[in-house]
Design a protein around this motif. Sequence first.
Motif, short mmCIF file in Angstrom:
data_model
loop_
_atom_site.label_atom_id
_atom_site.label_comp_id
_atom_site.label_asym_id
_atom_site.label_seq_id
_atom_site.Cartn_x
_atom_site.Cartn_y
_atom_site.Cartn_z
N MET A 155 0.86 -1.19 0.00
CA MET A 155 0.00 0.00 0.00
C MET A 155 0.89 1.23 0.00
O MET A 155 1.88 1.29 0.73
CB MET A 155 -0.91 0.02 1.23
CG MET A 155 -1.76 1.28 1.31
SD MET A 155 -3.00 1.24 2.65
CE MET A 155 -1.94 1.47 4.09
N VAL A 156 0.53 2.20 -0.83
CA VAL A 156 1.21 3.49 -0.84
C VAL A 156 0.20 4.53 -0.40
O VAL A 156 -0.90 4.61 -0.96
CB VAL A 156 1.78 3.82 -2.24
CG1 VAL A 156 2.32 5.24 -2.30
CG2 VAL A 156 2.87 2.81 -2.61
N LEU A 165 5.22 3.55 2.26
CA LEU A 165 5.01 2.27 1.60
C LEU A 165 4.82 1.26 2.71
O LEU A 165 5.68 1.12 3.60
CB LEU A 165 6.23 1.88 0.75
CG LEU A 165 6.24 0.43 0.24
CD1 LEU A 165 5.07 0.14 -0.69
CD2 LEU A 165 7.57 0.13 -0.44
N VAL A 166 3.68 0.58 2.69
CA VAL A 166 3.39 -0.47 3.66
C VAL A 166 3.45 -1.80 2.92
O VAL A 166 2.75 -2.00 1.94
CB VAL A 166 1.98 -0.28 4.29
CG1 VAL A 166 1.69 -1.39 5.28
CG2 VAL A 166 1.86 1.09 4.93
N GLU A 167 4.32 -2.68 3.39
CA GLU A 167 4.44 -4.01 2.80
C GLU A 167 3.97 -5.05 3.80
O GLU A 167 4.43 -5.06 4.95
CB GLU A 167 5.90 -4.28 2.41
CG GLU A 167 6.41 -3.30 1.36
CD GLU A 167 7.89 -3.46 1.13
OE1 GLU A 167 8.26 -4.19 0.18
OE2 GLU A 167 8.68 -2.86 1.90
N HIS A 168 3.04 -5.89 3.39
CA HIS A 168 2.52 -6.95 4.25
C HIS A 168 3.45 -8.15 4.09
O HIS A 168 3.45 -8.81 3.05
CB HIS A 168 1.08 -7.29 3.82
CG HIS A 168 0.36 -8.10 4.82
ND1 HIS A 168 0.20 -9.45 4.70
CD2 HIS A 168 -0.27 -7.75 5.96
CE1 HIS A 168 -0.49 -9.91 5.73
NE2 HIS A 168 -0.77 -8.89 6.51
N ALA A 173 3.05 -5.75 9.10
CA ALA A 173 3.24 -4.62 8.20
C ALA A 173 4.62 -4.01 8.39
O ALA A 173 5.01 -3.67 9.51
CB ALA A 173 2.16 -3.57 8.45
N ARG A 174 5.35 -3.87 7.30
CA ARG A 174 6.64 -3.19 7.31
C ARG A 174 6.44 -1.85 6.62
O ARG A 174 5.96 -1.81 5.49
CB ARG A 174 7.68 -4.03 6.58
CG ARG A 174 9.08 -3.42 6.62
CD ARG A 174 10.10 -4.36 6.05
NE ARG A 174 9.87 -4.54 4.62
CZ ARG A 174 10.26 -5.60 3.92
NH1 ARG A 174 10.87 -6.60 4.50
NH2 ARG A 174 10.03 -5.67 2.62
N VAL A 175 6.80 -0.76 7.30
CA VAL A 175 6.53 0.58 6.78
C VAL A 175 7.84 1.29 6.48
O VAL A 175 8.77 1.28 7.31
CB VAL A 175 5.72 1.41 7.81
CG1 VAL A 175 5.43 2.80 7.28
CG2 VAL A 175 4.42 0.69 8.16
N SER A 176 7.93 1.89 5.28
CA SER A 176 9.11 2.70 4.94
C SER A 176 8.64 4.06 4.44
O SER A 176 7.52 4.21 3.94
CB SER A 176 9.97 1.99 3.89
OG SER A 176 9.21 1.64 2.75
N ARG A 177 9.51 5.07 4.59
CA ARG A 177 9.19 6.46 4.25
C ARG A 177 9.86 6.84 2.93
O ARG A 177 11.01 6.48 2.71
CB ARG A 177 9.67 7.38 5.36
CG ARG A 177 9.05 7.07 6.71
CD ARG A 177 9.81 7.68 7.88
NE ARG A 177 9.80 9.12 7.88
CZ ARG A 177 8.89 9.88 8.49
NH1 ARG A 177 7.93 9.31 9.18
NH2 ARG A 177 8.95 11.20 8.43
#
Length: 187
Positions: A155-156, A165-168, A173-177
Motif C-alpha cells: 500500500m502506498v 510504503l506499507v508491505e505486508h 506490516a513493514r513501513v518505509s518512508r
Amino acid sequence: MGADRVADAFAAVPREWFLPESARARAAHDGPIEIGHGQTNSQPRTVAAMLRLLDVRPGQRVLDVGSGSGWTTGLLAHLVGPEGEVRGVELEPDLVAFGRANLARGDWTWARIDPTEPGVLGDPSGAPYDRILVSAEARSLPAELVAQLGDAGRMVAPVDGVMLLVEHVAGSARVSRHGRYRFVPLR
C-alpha cells in the motif's frame, strides 16, 4: 516494476481525459489541477512516484482509495491488464459520476469506481487486495486499510506529509518512508 511500465501507462491513459473540460489544455502541467469539490487531479510526477512504489503487476487486484477524477483508476487498470481487477472508491457522489464517465473513455472493463460508504474506509468487503493506492492524506496510518492488504500486499499512502510504503510481510506490516508530499485530506 520498471519505469517503462509506468511510462507506458501514462501514454495509454491520457490525463486530459480525466480533467474538467476547462482544464484540459493544462494536462501537461506537472502540478495538481482542481477537479471540484475541494479535490485535485494529482501532480503527474507524484502519481508516477506512487505507482513505482506500489509495483503493480499484471493480474493483481487493486484498490484505489479516493479515485477522484478516475485517472489513477485508469492508470492502475492499464498496469494490471485485463486479467486483473481495479476498484476505485470515492466519497463525493459528483466525483463518482465524473470518474466513471472519464474511465469509460478507455476500454478498461476490469476497472470500476464505486461510492464509498460514509464512515467506511476502503473496501473491507472486497478485501484482501494485492495493492492499495491512497490518493488523500491521512493524519496517521489507517489500520483499517492495512487490514485490507493480502499476503505480500503493498500500500502506498501519504500520511502526515510523508509518502509511506506499507508491505505486508509474513503477517505483519513493514513501513518505509519515501519523501514529503502534500495531498487533500482523507475524510
